[in-house]
Design an enzyme around this catalytic site. Structure first.
Site, short mmCIF file in Angstrom:
data_model
loop_
_atom_site.label_atom_id
_atom_site.label_comp_id
_atom_site.label_asym_id
_atom_site.label_seq_id
_atom_site.Cartn_x
_atom_site.Cartn_y
_atom_site.Cartn_z
N ASP A 73 -5.40 -3.66 -16.26
CA ASP A 73 -5.11 -2.96 -14.79
C ASP A 73 -3.42 -3.17 -14.91
O ASP A 73 -3.10 -3.92 -15.38
CB ASP A 73 -5.66 -3.46 -13.77
CG ASP A 73 -5.44 -2.63 -12.41
OD1 ASP A 73 -4.92 -1.38 -12.60
OD2 ASP A 73 -5.91 -3.06 -11.40
N GLU A 74 -2.83 -2.13 -14.12
CA GLU A 74 -1.16 -2.19 -14.05
C GLU A 74 -0.60 -2.48 -15.12
O GLU A 74 0.25 -3.40 -15.35
CB GLU A 74 -0.76 -3.60 -13.00
CG GLU A 74 -1.68 -3.12 -11.60
CD GLU A 74 -1.34 -2.22 -10.65
OE1 GLU A 74 -0.25 -1.50 -11.24
OE2 GLU A 74 -1.72 -2.03 -9.60
N GLN A 117 5.15 3.92 -10.98
CA GLN A 117 5.19 2.63 -10.31
C GLN A 117 5.44 1.40 -10.72
O GLN A 117 5.13 0.43 -10.09
CB GLN A 117 3.58 2.49 -9.70
CG GLN A 117 3.23 3.67 -8.64
CD GLN A 117 1.91 3.50 -8.25
OE1 GLN A 117 1.59 2.71 -7.23
NE2 GLN A 117 0.82 4.43 -8.79
N LYS A 120 -8.20 3.88 -9.05
CA LYS A 120 -8.29 3.35 -10.36
C LYS A 120 -8.91 2.02 -10.44
O LYS A 120 -9.61 1.95 -11.23
CB LYS A 120 -6.65 2.98 -10.71
CG LYS A 120 -5.89 1.76 -9.99
CD LYS A 120 -4.64 1.70 -10.47
CE LYS A 120 -4.02 0.70 -9.60
NZ LYS A 120 -4.49 -0.55 -9.85
N THR A 121 -9.05 1.40 -9.34
CA THR A 121 -9.79 0.24 -9.29
C THR A 121 -11.25 0.61 -9.19
O THR A 121 -12.34 0.17 -10.04
CB THR A 121 -9.72 -0.65 -7.89
OG1 THR A 121 -8.39 -0.79 -7.80
CG2 THR A 121 -10.47 -1.77 -7.79
N ARG A 169 2.40 4.92 0.09
CA ARG A 169 1.72 3.71 0.48
C ARG A 169 1.23 4.37 1.84
O ARG A 169 0.34 3.88 2.42
CB ARG A 169 2.57 2.53 1.17
CG ARG A 169 3.23 1.67 -0.11
CD ARG A 169 2.50 1.54 -1.23
NE ARG A 169 2.27 2.41 -2.36
CZ ARG A 169 1.69 2.47 -3.14
NH1 ARG A 169 0.42 1.75 -3.24
NH2 ARG A 169 1.61 3.29 -4.27
#
Length: 731
Positions: free
Chosen positions: A218-219, A249, A32-33, A601
């Protein structure tokens, strides 16, 4: 050059969709980044949009720095014109330029959390409210929630329903008054005041709406009501708002994040397009399938099909151990095995847990075996404030002339011995060349220059309490002494009245678990032993940040990170999911998301550990496997992840149950180690010992060894790094 050549089709679609609202649902490890940065580069280099007309919002400074570094490589110096930063940083910038419209001085100061707490205490004092009755942190949390909902003191007053809320409203009003007089803003004000500015001054809002043609966030699943409103205001003209996130998340409800913001995005923006980033570049297919099965039971989510072109990978391990000590032992042994086989470096391993108190058993095991580790974004168990306070009480009881410890606790909890009184006492003691405790005794015996009656009473009461505890310590067990300290000092009530008091109290209860380990010693030796252990644990210098060592980290802190190997310990009912969530369906779904975050993770291997019994928070009780484990299909789990003892083996060993291991047997070890009772062996971690028994178990052997230092251990021969010691002629 095609700047999108490195993107997969879904990523490319997200980058090229530039008109109107866009929701990018980004699975873990889906890049996503990269999508956000390439979308900015695409807008500038392909669409001809000036960076000055683009805003990109992140949640952490670290994420902002990483994004800016990537954009500088893609865009060069033109990236400097981009508005990129956290919500708070961007709002501070706007308020310094436009804040005069709502009465803000451009030189306003920003108060951090410690400053805010000081102001909260001052507000309580100004209103003659006892901080022991009205915990400053609890009221601070209530005010933060109000601000996250855009509620001013007046708004809050209109909806108060309880006496506590009336107190919060009074403190909130006074707190804001002090902030105004100080020309200060707290973190929540930065957001709330910006929304207020835009609401009250349409021309100012219009200026920023015209400037920002494209806004990216973002997020987005972590936004609260105020942040959501802010983005809605800024995007009100052009509607080119792109939000990136993953409802699966969302794990910060306790920070007032509102999951509805991302789930309802399509309702609030009916013309919104949705892009699903389902391809993971991080995890194996097996890990993704495990994660998908865990999260699929949740109802409040956006469905997606995680996939990867990575290898299928090895099955995950579900490992049952007898206790938290064996759990920690397994982790250390398995890390050692993986490192020795060149499957991972020590720094590629992470050990994750639900509550901070779980780190105690892990830290002690790593220290005992001399294995370096890193504790990320946390405080070592014996360095946590509440633990240091209680240990300071015990140190003063053990040695009343310990000035450092006495100074730490003399007014904790608050007992009317302020800095002025303490300063006068210290100065007098120094002039007389005596420790503070002796000076306190002289105050109690009225042999010192007179203090005010109030100060004399407070000092005398403190001395009397310590003197009584010193006397009691000679006949009480260590656990009973700990209980007396917490009750007589008022520390238990004091810590429970804090906003995060329950978590801090859990840590203190964990100290009871440590105290019980000294139950066989005399009261004096037990106290001395505990204090020595605490000193050795807390006096270790901080390890270098770049040391190649396993990471100990909470599941909440692990979000946004990745590791080749992940161990999640305490996957049990009451821990994961946490006991506080069991009666609340929404809380339970968040716990499931937390487990999902932990599993995803991992890049290569996942270990989910649970115990038969766990000593935590001062008590030992039977443990039950987490319900989340039942959602994992058997074909994704290594069949040797659990190992059961036979009845005969249980009878052979009264001391230590077998640690559940799953490692594949090593024929070389089995053929070269012909062990029998009486043989002496050496173990890399446990040292030297004597074989008690060695029995076959399928294609493996179970070895019971009485180690000189570590005690009796039962190990699978294929796993244990044992070496046979040949008898010398001296035997």
């Amino acid at each position: 050059m095609d700047i999108l050549a490195e993107l997969n089709p879904a990523q490319r679609q997200a980058v090229e969709t530039i008109e109107g609202p866009l929701l990018i649902v980004a699975g873990p490890g889906s890049g996503k980044t990269r999508v956000i940065t390439y979308r900015v580069a695409y807008l500038v280099r392909v669409c001809g949009i000036s960076p000055r007309h683009i805003m990109a919002v992140t949640f952490t400074n670290k994420a902002a720095r990483e994004m800016r570094e990537r954009l500088e490589k893609l865009l060069g110096q033109t990236a400097e014109a981009l508005t990129l930063g956290t919500f708070h940083a961007i709002c501070a910038r706007i308020l310094r330029q436009e804040g005069k419209a709502i009465g803000l001085d451009s030189r306003f100061v920003i108060y951090d959390e410690e400053d805010q707490l000081s102001l909260m205490k001052q507000s309580l004092q100004d209103l003659d409210l006892d901080p022991r009755q009205y915990a400053p942190r609890a009221i601070q949390s209530a005010i933060r929630f109000a601000k996250s909902q855009l509620l001013t003191p007046i708004d809050y007053a209109e909806q108060t329903r309880s006496y506590f809320e009336e107190i919060v409203q009074r403190v909130y009003e006074r707190y804001q008054r002090i902030l105004t007089q100080s020309q200060g803003l707290d973190f929540d004000d930065l957001l709330m005041k910006t929304v207020q500015l835009f609401n009250d001054h349409p021309k100012v809002l219009g200026k920023y709406q015209s400037r920002y043609l494209h806004i990216m966030v973002d997020e987005f699943q972590d936004t609260n009501t105020t942040q959501y409103m802010l983005i809605k205001q800024l995007a009100g003209k052009h509607h080119n708002v792109c939000v990136v996130g993953d409802p699966d998340q969302s794990i910060y409800r306790w920070r007032f994040a509102d999951l509805r913001n991302i789930l309802s995005f399509e309702n609030d923006y009916p013309d919104a397009k949705v892009a699903l980033l389902e391809q993971s570049y991080r995890s194996t297919q097996t890990i993704l399938e495990v994660a998908s099965n865990i999260i699929s039971a949740n109802s409040r989510r956006i469905r997606k099909d995680l996939k990867t072109e990575n290898e299928v990978g090895v099955p995950i391990a579900i490992v049952g151990t007898y206790s938290e000590d064996e759990e920690a032992q397994f982790v250390i042994n398995e890390i050692d095995k993986l490192v020795s086989e060149n499957l991972v470096s020590p720094g590629g391993c992470a050990v994750m847990y639900r509550v901070n108190a779980q780190s105690r058993a892990l830290e002690e095991a790593f220290m005992r075996y001399g294995v370096p580790y890193r504790l990320v974004s946390g405080v070592r168990f014996y360095q946590r404030r509440e633990i240091k306070d209680v240990i300071a009480y015990l140190r003063v009881i053990h040695n009343p002339y310990d000035n450092i410890s006495l100074t730490r606790i003399i007014n904790v909890p608050v007992r009317g011995i302020g800095q002025r009184t303490l300063g006068e006492l210290s100065a007098w003691a120094k002039a007389q060349d005596m420790p503070l405790y002796s000076a306190l005794k002289m105050v109690a015996e009225k042999k010192t220059p007179p203090f005010t009656p109030r100060a004399s009473y407070a000092l005398t009461s403190f001395f009397t309490m310590i003197d009584e505890l010193v006397t009691k310590s000679r006949g009480l067990s260590l656990t009973d002494l700990l209980g007396q300290v917490l009750e007589q000092s008022g520390y238990k009530e004091y810590i429970l009245n804090e906003e995060d008091g329950e978590d801090r109290w859990d840590n203190i209860r964990e100290l009871y678990t440590v105290a019980k380990e000294y139950s066989q010693l005399s009261p004096e030796d037990a106290l001395a032993g505990l204090l020595e252990n605490a000193s050795l644990m807390s006096d270790i210098d901080e390890l270098d940040e770049h040391v190649d060592a396993p990471t100990l980290i909470t599941l909440h802190q692990a979000k946004g990170l990745e590791f080749p190997v992940v161990f999640i310990v305490g996957v049990e009912e009451g821990l994961l999911p946490h006991r506080r969530s069991l009666g609340d369906p929404e809380e339970l779904e968040e716990e499931r998301r937390l487990c999902y975050v932990g599993v995803t993770r991992a890049q290569k291997r996942v270990y989910l550990l649970h115990t038969n019994r766990r000593s935590l928070f001062g008590s030992s009780s039977a443990s039950n496997r987490s319900r989340f484990l039942e959602d994992i299909p058997p074909h994704l789990v290594n069949p040797r992840g659990l190992w059961e003892e036979t009845e005969q083996e249980k009878e052979e060993d009264e001391f230590t149950p077998v640690t559940a291991l799953y490692s594949k047997p090593s024929p070389r070890q089995l053929s070269t180690l012909d062990l029998k009772a009486g043989d002496r062996v050496s173990h890399k971690m446990f040292g030297e010992g004597v074989v008690v028994s060695c029995s076959a178990n399928g294609d493996d052997h179970v070895v019971t060894v009485a180690f000189t230092e570590a005690g009796v251990k039962r190990l699978l021969l294929s796993f244990a790094p044992l070496e046979k010691i040949e008898k010398s002629s001296d035997f």
